[in-house]
Design a protein around this motif. Sequence first.
Motif, mmCIF file in Angstrom:
data_model
loop_
_atom_site.group_PDB
_atom_site.id
_atom_site.type_symbol
_atom_site.label_atom_id
_atom_site.label_comp_id
_atom_site.label_asym_id
_atom_site.label_seq_id
_atom_site.Cartn_x
_atom_site.Cartn_y
_atom_site.Cartn_z
ATOM 1 N N HIS A 146 -36.498 1.673 -8.543
ATOM 2 C CA HIS A 146 -36.964 2.695 -9.325
ATOM 3 C C HIS A 146 -36.718 4.179 -8.803
ATOM 4 O O HIS A 146 -37.577 4.908 -9.230
ATOM 5 N N GLU B 65 -39.799 6.290 -8.005
ATOM 6 C CA GLU B 65 -40.878 6.516 -8.805
ATOM 7 C C GLU B 65 -42.036 5.629 -8.350
ATOM 8 O O GLU B 65 -43.451 5.984 -8.797
ATOM 9 N N TRP C 133 -32.730 11.378 -10.666
ATOM 10 C CA TRP C 133 -32.622 9.878 -10.685
ATOM 11 C C TRP C 133 -31.292 9.783 -12.052
ATOM 12 O O TRP C 133 -30.590 8.928 -11.666
ATOM 13 N N GLN D 217 -34.122 3.412 -18.292
ATOM 14 C CA GLN D 217 -35.520 3.845 -18.752
ATOM 15 C C GLN D 217 -36.315 2.853 -19.285
ATOM 16 O O GLN D 217 -37.471 2.596 -19.136
ATOM 17 N N THR E 32 -37.202 0.161 -16.473
ATOM 18 C CA THR E 32 -38.050 0.669 -15.509
ATOM 19 C C THR E 32 -39.195 1.484 -15.988
ATOM 20 O O THR E 32 -40.390 1.819 -15.278
ATOM 21 N N LEU F 243 -39.039 4.467 -16.303
ATOM 22 C CA LEU F 243 -38.792 5.904 -15.551
ATOM 23 C C LEU F 243 -38.655 7.240 -16.790
ATOM 24 O O LEU F 243 -38.158 6.872 -17.602
ATOM 25 N N ASP G 182 -35.816 12.919 -16.470
ATOM 26 C CA ASP G 182 -36.039 14.090 -15.655
ATOM 27 C C ASP G 182 -35.241 15.396 -16.030
ATOM 28 O O ASP G 182 -35.254 16.434 -15.129
ATOM 29 N N TYR H 151 -38.607 16.484 -13.086
ATOM 30 C CA TYR H 151 -39.265 15.184 -13.563
ATOM 31 C C TYR H 151 -40.254 15.380 -14.755
ATOM 32 O O TYR H 151 -40.811 16.819 -14.827
#
Length: 394
Positions: A209, A212, A270, A296, A299, A301, A304, A309
């Motif tokens: 990740h 994260e 990332w 995305q 996960t 996430l 960013d 972020y």
Amino acid sequence: MRTVKATAVAVTTALAAAAAGIVAGRLASDAGLKAPPGRPLPGEPRLTVHSTAAGPAGRRIVLTRDLAALRPGTYGLAGDASHAVVGDVLTAEPHSADTVVRRLERVTHGTLAPGDKVWLTPNVHVGDPKSALGLDHTDVAVPGELGVLPAWFVPGTRDTWVIAVHGLGTTREHTLNIMEFLHRHRFPVLAPALRGDAGAPRPPDGLNHFGETEWRDLDAAMRYALGNGARQLVLHGWSTGATMALRAAAHSGLRDRVGGLVLDSPVLSWELTLRALAAARHTPGFLLPLAVRAAQGRTGLPSDHYGLYADRTVPYDRPEDRTDDMGDRPPPPTLILHGPDDTIAPWDLSRRLAGAHPDRIALHTVRGAPHAAMWNADPSAYEEALRRFLTPLM
């Protein structure tokens, strides 16, 4: 009727293309989400061993000529069943136009034979602090979010502990590169395994990740250190380990005890790192956005925006971009070690981060080094920069 059939064919084709795109994006995202510890990252070339021999400059090894084989400094040379350490390129040694001669410092295990396929790695040492460096250490168990995290503890006389955290494609053996230096300066060192490492809990989804979620393993190591005698902490991370250090400095309930950060090749975006890893696997450019979206979806996430972020957890280019978590708190004293030849984590983001906080963040630029190999390119200069930074924290 023909119109209906034509429409049906068009819709079916579009759905098939969309499904194919989703599958292709998912496969491309594996370049970052499934980077296995201890294996070469995408784009790291396999080199062929041509010969090994003793010469006027000591033992040498002849490798396929490649930009990677010409990197300055000291590296591990890993094969599927071997590990060695190579030093400087020996330009004065006779060699053919398609080969490179390097100093062969030692063969750690296995053998090197003509035709073997090997790759350069920042992991110079294998084993543990005792077997690799002769340093007494204790194997300790850190209670983590997902279960017990095995860790090495090398004792020292100071009450400032260094927690060393590896990143993408490496294991905690990577931390051994600086272990001897830190021990010489009497810092206790804690080097934990992270979720997904051998002997550590597996992530629930089996995916990386990019720090994260993994930062919570570092938070657990911080809690262990402070419960066992540490008064102050220095978080030293490589690659996504550096990302974890940044996130811990922003989010951890123990962040007031962080006296400094050392960030080697930090992954500050990332998305850009995932794109770079996927591109190194020869993913077509038009599929890279699909790889990001797939990551995305798999996960959770946050986007960013190429370095900032979405939840604003990392201070970025401007003082007003500081995180809500930090409030008006400045970042802790920070040393960034990074260089423009890193194709995985853009150096420009580190430069901008340091430029936003010149009173708190120092940038030591290393040229000619690939991702997470700033020490390897010039160990003496790296350790001198580290010594200068750590001296006020001793």
